[in-house]
Design a protein around this motif. Sequence first.
Motif, mmCIF file in Angstrom:
data_model
loop_
_atom_site.group_PDB
_atom_site.id
_atom_site.type_symbol
_atom_site.label_atom_id
_atom_site.label_comp_id
_atom_site.label_asym_id
_atom_site.label_seq_id
_atom_site.Cartn_x
_atom_site.Cartn_y
_atom_site.Cartn_z
ATOM 1 N N GLU A 98 0.828 -1.208 0.000
ATOM 2 C CA GLU A 98 0.000 0.000 0.000
ATOM 3 C C GLU A 98 0.867 1.265 0.000
ATOM 4 O O GLU A 98 0.502 2.281 -0.593
ATOM 5 N N SER A 156 0.813 2.380 -6.363
ATOM 6 C CA SER A 156 -0.349 3.236 -6.613
ATOM 7 C C SER A 156 -1.565 2.442 -7.062
ATOM 8 O O SER A 156 -2.701 2.904 -6.922
ATOM 9 N N LYS A 170 -4.093 1.823 -4.262
ATOM 10 C CA LYS A 170 -4.581 2.986 -3.519
ATOM 11 C C LYS A 170 -5.949 2.709 -2.890
ATOM 12 O O LYS A 170 -6.226 3.134 -1.766
ATOM 13 N N ASN A 171 -6.810 1.998 -3.590
ATOM 14 C CA ASN A 171 -8.134 1.683 -3.032
ATOM 15 C C ASN A 171 -8.005 0.865 -1.749
ATOM 16 O O ASN A 171 -8.765 1.065 -0.788
ATOM 17 N N ALA A 211 2.164 8.175 0.844
ATOM 18 C CA ALA A 211 2.625 7.014 0.082
ATOM 19 C C ALA A 211 3.817 7.450 -0.773
ATOM 20 O O ALA A 211 3.929 8.629 -1.147
ATOM 21 N N ASN A 215 3.269 9.460 -3.774
ATOM 22 C CA ASN A 215 2.588 10.729 -3.523
ATOM 23 C C ASN A 215 3.557 11.696 -2.849
ATOM 24 O O ASN A 215 3.213 12.421 -1.921
ATOM 25 N N ASP A 273 -2.094 14.283 -3.486
ATOM 26 C CA ASP A 273 -3.284 13.448 -3.296
ATOM 27 C C ASP A 273 -3.533 13.293 -1.795
ATOM 28 O O ASP A 273 -2.818 12.565 -1.111
ATOM 29 N N ALA A 292 -3.806 9.610 -0.430
ATOM 30 C CA ALA A 292 -2.682 8.667 -0.489
ATOM 31 C C ALA A 292 -1.697 8.943 0.642
ATOM 32 O O ALA A 292 -0.528 9.261 0.433
#
Length: 566
Positions: A470, A474, A477-478, A521, A524, A529, A532
């Motif tokens: 995670e 990317s 991302k969900n 992340a 990111n 974002d 993220a």
Amino acid sequence: MEIHNPEHSDHTGSPDVRTYFSSPFHDESNTAFAQLISDAVRGINSLKPSDRNSSSFLGESPDLTVSRASAQKAVLKPKGEPFSQVLDDIISTFEGLPNWGHPLNMSNICPQENYAAIAASMLTQIFSPNILETEYAWNTSKAELESSAILADMAGWEAEKSGGIFTYGGSGCWMYQMKYALSRVLPDSREKGIRTDVKIICSEQAHYAMLNSADWTGLGMNNIITIKTLPDSNTMDTDDLERVLQECYTNNVPVASVICTMATTDACAFDPVKDVRKLLDRYPNRPEYGKALLYCDAVIGWSWLAFKNYDFELNPHQFSEPVLRSARKNYEAIREIRYADAFGVDFHKNFSPLTSSLFMYRDKDEFENLLKRESSAYLQERGDYNPHNYSLEVSRAASGSMAGWATLKFLGAEGIQHVLIHGLNNKQYMMQELDQYQDMVCVNQSDHGPVLLLRIYTEQTNASEQYSMELQNSDLKNDLVKHNVLIEKVADHLWKWFREKKIIDGKFTPYLSITKGFRPATYNENTTDPEAVIYALKVYPVSTYITRDEMLHAIRCIRSARDEVM
């Protein structure tokens, strides 16, 4: 015993107003006052639980019984109330307040006051010494002067050439550094105002007080430039800092200050001060501007300076190897503070009552002369210490400086060391216990502070592998967002249980918290974002009363909350 007694009157038949106030004389009223203070302490202590098996808030109910709408209906009554009634009302306002220091209170780095600091702070309330000038502070100014000297020595500065001033919090320290920087870089700004868009530079992990200071000084929040942080350490990316400084130099954009955060709240990350100093020297402001200020926001990290003279090789206190390694890393990072022009200290991070914050500056002649104002006609400078000439505040209570000074004297280096090591021991033990749970992962294992940041997944998930994916992928991302939602629900459920006094395995639910942006992340890195980012449950086991049992209990409660919200 009542302070308010209408039967006592002066020769006019009116109540004797002396009965409302602490006597300046050593007479019977002092005994009465001491009794009243004792009653107040007993009253507040009555809200504390009688044993460890209790919830970590004061009193019986954490419900908020006051609202702004109801409070705004208050009016002054014609007659005052008896002291006992006023005291009851005072104590009632503490009902439900988090009980800092309770072994089940692991929500954040909040003040757990030592006895010396409490006594010093309380005594200043009787006579109200004002560190305005020597005449009004008298010898209590010793607390500010000696605390500043001690901190300068701990930082590796020359104490005789340095100075410090206590202020209203870490935000006050930020405000001081910004005013210092603006006055240094734009000397005309003191009379003409800020007419140039100078820049304030700090990392993405910097405290949000940067916004307060830029806003309240009139500089403007748009003049803050944030520097990327390295994903593996949360520290300032000096390559990105060099890019920004080079850009400012090339375009003749002056830099007011660069702020290094020395121990972030979550990651205990220390920015590389020595490297930042080199870059500032490489890309100075143009000659028409003053020299940029290097400030260290060390309100959390300063206490690791207490290891200045600790022999890490001999390890005389026999700290465990993992804990010793963390302490050494933190000291090696904080000792770079010697390269700064100024730094901020919060004594109320674990040690003293709010507020007891100290703004330290290396060159007292520069700082005090740069900010000096004309003295007031009604102030008589009869001593050699008159900070009202350059301080942000005019009236300054001595409570913060006395609390900080008493803390340094009472704990000494070894006392501070043991308090810090206690938190590291708790973290280390909990990390060891987490190894047996596949569905939980500590996301800040490489950090060296006492805080643990945890992510918990469904029982069948390999948390370590899932988190790693995670963080870096990317395409997942969900999954990251879904599990962030789970983390938030678990945190909310634990908060609900804490307030409901829910008992799990015979113990009350601990008070924990959450961070909703421990780090972005890796894909990111520009933080464009907002989704993220990494959410984590936060366990801050710094209370000196926490034992291994509470750490194990926190794990059990987190898992129980996960099972229920699933």
